[in-house]
Motif scaffolding. Sequence first.
Motif, PDB file in Angstrom:
ATOM      1  N   LYS A 177     -21.784 -19.610 -35.614  1.00 52.79           N
ATOM      2  CA  LYS A 177     -22.659 -20.018 -36.721  1.00 52.79           C
ATOM      3  C   LYS A 177     -22.834 -21.532 -36.727  1.00 52.79           C
ATOM      4  CE  LYS A 177     -20.751 -16.179 -39.408  1.00 52.79           C
ATOM      5  NZ  LYS A 177     -19.885 -15.812 -40.562  1.00 52.79           N
ATOM      6  N   ASP A 178     -21.730 -22.263 -36.528  1.00 47.51           N
ATOM      7  CA  ASP A 178     -21.801 -23.726 -36.519  1.00 47.51           C
ATOM      8  C   ASP A 178     -22.411 -24.246 -35.218  1.00 47.51           C
ATOM      9  OD1 ASP A 178     -20.595 -23.916 -39.034  1.00 47.51           O
ATOM     10  OD2 ASP A 178     -18.582 -23.854 -38.160  1.00 47.51           O
ATOM     11  N   ALA A 179     -22.169 -23.520 -34.123  1.00 47.86           N
ATOM     12  CA  ALA A 179     -22.689 -23.971 -32.826  1.00 47.86           C
ATOM     13  C   ALA A 179     -24.180 -23.704 -32.697  1.00 47.86           C
ATOM     14  CB  ALA A 179     -21.937 -23.273 -31.696  1.00 47.86           C
ATOM     15  N   GLY A 180     -24.662 -22.710 -33.428  1.00 49.26           N
ATOM     16  CA  GLY A 180     -26.086 -22.392 -33.373  1.00 49.26           C
ATOM     17  C   GLY A 180     -26.488 -21.576 -32.164  1.00 49.26           C
ATOM     18  N   ALA A 181     -25.511 -20.940 -31.517  1.00 47.12           N
ATOM     19  CA  ALA A 181     -25.799 -20.136 -30.326  1.00 47.12           C
ATOM     20  C   ALA A 181     -24.598 -19.262 -30.013  1.00 47.12           C
ATOM     21  CB  ALA A 181     -26.125 -21.038 -29.132  1.00 47.12           C
ATOM     22  N   ALA A 187     -20.111 -30.475 -29.704  1.00 40.80           N
ATOM     23  CA  ALA A 187     -18.966 -30.900 -30.513  1.00 40.80           C
ATOM     24  C   ALA A 187     -18.224 -29.685 -31.072  1.00 40.80           C
ATOM     25  CB  ALA A 187     -19.425 -31.812 -31.650  1.00 40.80           C
ATOM     26  N   VAL A 188     -18.981 -28.695 -31.513  1.00 40.64           N
ATOM     27  CA  VAL A 188     -18.372 -27.464 -32.038  1.00 40.64           C
ATOM     28  C   VAL A 188     -17.640 -26.730 -30.911  1.00 40.64           C
ATOM     29  CG1 VAL A 188     -18.828 -25.205 -33.058  1.00 40.64           C
ATOM     30  CG2 VAL A 188     -20.082 -27.219 -33.857  1.00 40.64           C
ATOM     31  N   LEU A 189     -18.284 -26.642 -29.757  1.00 46.15           N
ATOM     32  CA  LEU A 189     -17.671 -25.974 -28.609  1.00 46.15           C
ATOM     33  C   LEU A 189     -16.388 -26.678 -28.186  1.00 46.15           C
ATOM     34  CD1 LEU A 189     -20.836 -25.317 -26.399  1.00 46.15           C
ATOM     35  CD2 LEU A 189     -19.643 -23.679 -27.875  1.00 46.15           C
ATOM     36  N   SER A 190     -16.416 -28.006 -28.195  1.00 51.62           N
ATOM     37  CA  SER A 190     -15.255 -28.789 -27.789  1.00 51.62           C
ATOM     38  C   SER A 190     -14.076 -28.546 -28.723  1.00 51.62           C
ATOM     39  CB  SER A 190     -15.608 -30.276 -27.758  1.00 51.62           C
ATOM     40  OG  SER A 190     -14.491 -31.050 -27.386  1.00 51.62           O
ATOM     41  N   THR A 191     -14.353 -28.547 -30.036  1.00 57.56           N
ATOM     42  CA  THR A 191     -13.290 -28.301 -31.021  1.00 57.56           C
ATOM     43  C   THR A 191     -12.699 -26.909 -30.845  1.00 57.56           C
ATOM     44  OG1 THR A 191     -14.284 -29.801 -32.635  1.00 57.56           O
ATOM     45  CG2 THR A 191     -12.760 -28.143 -33.474  1.00 57.56           C
ATOM     46  N   LEU A 192     -13.555 -25.917 -30.683  1.00 62.13           N
ATOM     47  CA  LEU A 192     -13.091 -24.547 -30.487  1.00 62.13           C
ATOM     48  C   LEU A 192     -12.293 -24.429 -29.197  1.00 62.13           C
ATOM     49  CD1 LEU A 192     -13.057 -21.528 -31.240  1.00 62.13           C
ATOM     50  CD2 LEU A 192     -15.227 -21.299 -29.993  1.00 62.13           C
ATOM     51  N   GLY A 193     -12.778 -25.054 -28.135  1.00 62.79           N
ATOM     52  CA  GLY A 193     -12.084 -24.995 -26.847  1.00 62.79           C
ATOM     53  C   GLY A 193     -10.682 -25.562 -26.919  1.00 62.79           C
ATOM     54  N   LYS A 194     -10.552 -26.688 -27.605  1.00 65.81           N
ATOM     55  CA  LYS A 194      -9.223 -27.311 -27.740  1.00 65.81           C
ATOM     56  C   LYS A 194      -8.287 -26.421 -28.553  1.00 65.81           C
ATOM     57  CE  LYS A 194     -10.856 -32.111 -27.465  1.00 65.81           C
ATOM     58  NZ  LYS A 194     -10.356 -32.357 -26.112  1.00 65.81           N
ATOM     59  N   GLY A 250     -22.265 -25.250 -21.447  1.00 65.98           N
ATOM     60  CA  GLY A 250     -21.117 -25.173 -22.341  1.00 65.98           C
ATOM     61  C   GLY A 250     -20.110 -26.262 -22.054  1.00 65.98           C
ATOM     62  N   VAL A 251     -18.828 -25.931 -22.257  1.00 63.24           N
ATOM     63  CA  VAL A 251     -17.775 -26.927 -22.054  1.00 63.24           C
ATOM     64  C   VAL A 251     -16.547 -26.270 -21.437  1.00 63.24           C
ATOM     65  CG1 VAL A 251     -18.505 -28.339 -24.038  1.00 63.24           C
ATOM     66  CG2 VAL A 251     -16.740 -26.592 -24.342  1.00 63.24           C
ATOM     67  N   VAL A 252     -15.755 -27.085 -20.772  1.00 64.94           N
ATOM     68  CA  VAL A 252     -14.413 -26.689 -20.353  1.00 64.94           C
ATOM     69  C   VAL A 252     -13.451 -27.652 -21.030  1.00 64.94           C
ATOM     70  CG1 VAL A 252     -12.798 -26.401 -18.449  1.00 64.94           C
ATOM     71  CG2 VAL A 252     -15.199 -25.802 -18.135  1.00 64.94           C
ATOM     72  N   VAL A 288      -9.790 -23.959 -20.653  1.00 64.73           N
ATOM     73  CA  VAL A 288     -10.568 -22.929 -21.337  1.00 64.73           C
ATOM     74  C   VAL A 288     -12.048 -23.174 -21.066  1.00 64.73           C
ATOM     75  CG1 VAL A 288     -11.255 -21.976 -23.573  1.00 64.73           C
ATOM     76  CG2 VAL A 288      -8.874 -22.602 -23.161  1.00 64.73           C
ATOM     77  N   ALA A 289     -12.746 -22.139 -20.586  1.00 64.43           N
ATOM     78  CA  ALA A 289     -14.173 -22.257 -20.273  1.00 64.43           C
ATOM     79  C   ALA A 289     -14.998 -21.492 -21.304  1.00 64.43           C
ATOM     80  CB  ALA A 289     -14.449 -21.707 -18.879  1.00 64.43           C
ATOM     81  N   LEU A 290     -15.936 -22.201 -21.961  1.00 64.89           N
ATOM     82  CA  LEU A 290     -16.819 -21.591 -22.949  1.00 64.89           C
ATOM     83  C   LEU A 290     -18.265 -21.745 -22.500  1.00 64.89           C
ATOM     84  CD1 LEU A 290     -15.207 -22.932 -26.265  1.00 64.89           C
ATOM     85  CD2 LEU A 290     -14.935 -20.660 -25.266  1.00 64.89           C
ATOM     86  N   GLU A 291     -18.930 -20.626 -22.258  1.00 66.39           N
ATOM     87  CA  GLU A 291     -20.343 -20.639 -21.896  1.00 66.39           C
ATOM     88  C   GLU A 291     -21.183 -20.563 -23.171  1.00 66.39           C
ATOM     89  OE1 GLU A 291     -22.210 -20.855 -19.217  1.00 66.39           O
ATOM     90  OE2 GLU A 291     -20.899 -20.514 -17.479  1.00 66.39           O
TER      91      GLU A 291
END
Length: 309
Positions: free
Chosen positions: A271-275, A180-187, A150-152, A171-174
């Motif tokens: 849905k956009d992240a696919g997971a 790219a989707v995870l990064s946008t959501l995290g921010k 994931g991303v932090v 923010v930590a997202l597993e």
Amino acid sequence: MVEITAGLVKQLRDSTGVGMMDCKKALAETNGDMEAAVDWLRTRGLAKAAKKADRVAAEGLVGVVTTGTSAAVVEVNSETDFVARNEQFQSIVSNVAKLALDAEGDVVKLGEMPFPGTGHSVSAEITEAVAKIGENMGLRRTAHVSVGNGVVESYVHNAVKTGLGKIGILVALESTGDKAVLSTLGKQLAMHIAATNPLSIDPEDLDQTVVARERAIILEQVKESGKSAEIAEKMVDGRMRKYFEEVTLLAQTFVIDGETKVRDAIKNAEKDAGAPIKLTRFVRFALGEGIEKVETDFAAEVAATAGVK
């Protein structure tokens, strides 16, 4: 050569306020001569720094560094906001934040780590800066966040430079989903946390002492309304649900759109992240929070200095 006893070191420490190791070194360098040791400390700015150590340092900067799957945040305090705009101070905080990635949330370890290009520790570098800049400073705290997959992401509010400001969020997202989707959501989540200051991710993570105190306060308020015990209990439960919605992140209304609950915003992003996406942790450092600031009457101070009654 004079033996440098613990008593001598303590005597020098009591008279200067300087740390034990620096006192021991000063006495060793001056063959145990107390006055010469004081001068030795003063020439290096250490005694001067100690005299400032009792002044409240509630300003300064929060520094943030991210590397994709891990991040660190630090708070380094000063007495005034003016120092936070000092380039030397900003450089120190930036370097300390980078080192904090390896300290993994241990502020003592971070203080003992070598400061780049100096041959001494982070704590020693801050002490030298106290003498040069002329204000009390201190490394207050640090936190570290990481994920396996994931991303932090991070956000800095009131930034004075990249990664430096008044509020720092991690923010930590597993997830194995699209980065790219995870990064946008995290921010976006980090900005939300900066604005709303949640106490935990969900009610289960809340400090139960805080929960019990809140419930007791609400119960006393309800009792004063004269309602029956049964109705009062239902009123307390209802107000506690509202309280959880206000202070737990997943139950809050997402500030980005002002409508969706945070838990639903995360679900929609899947849905956009696919997971699947799991918010595993967040950290929020607000500069000076929890530090008791001494309020002074400047006019009274001037009058007292002038001898005016």
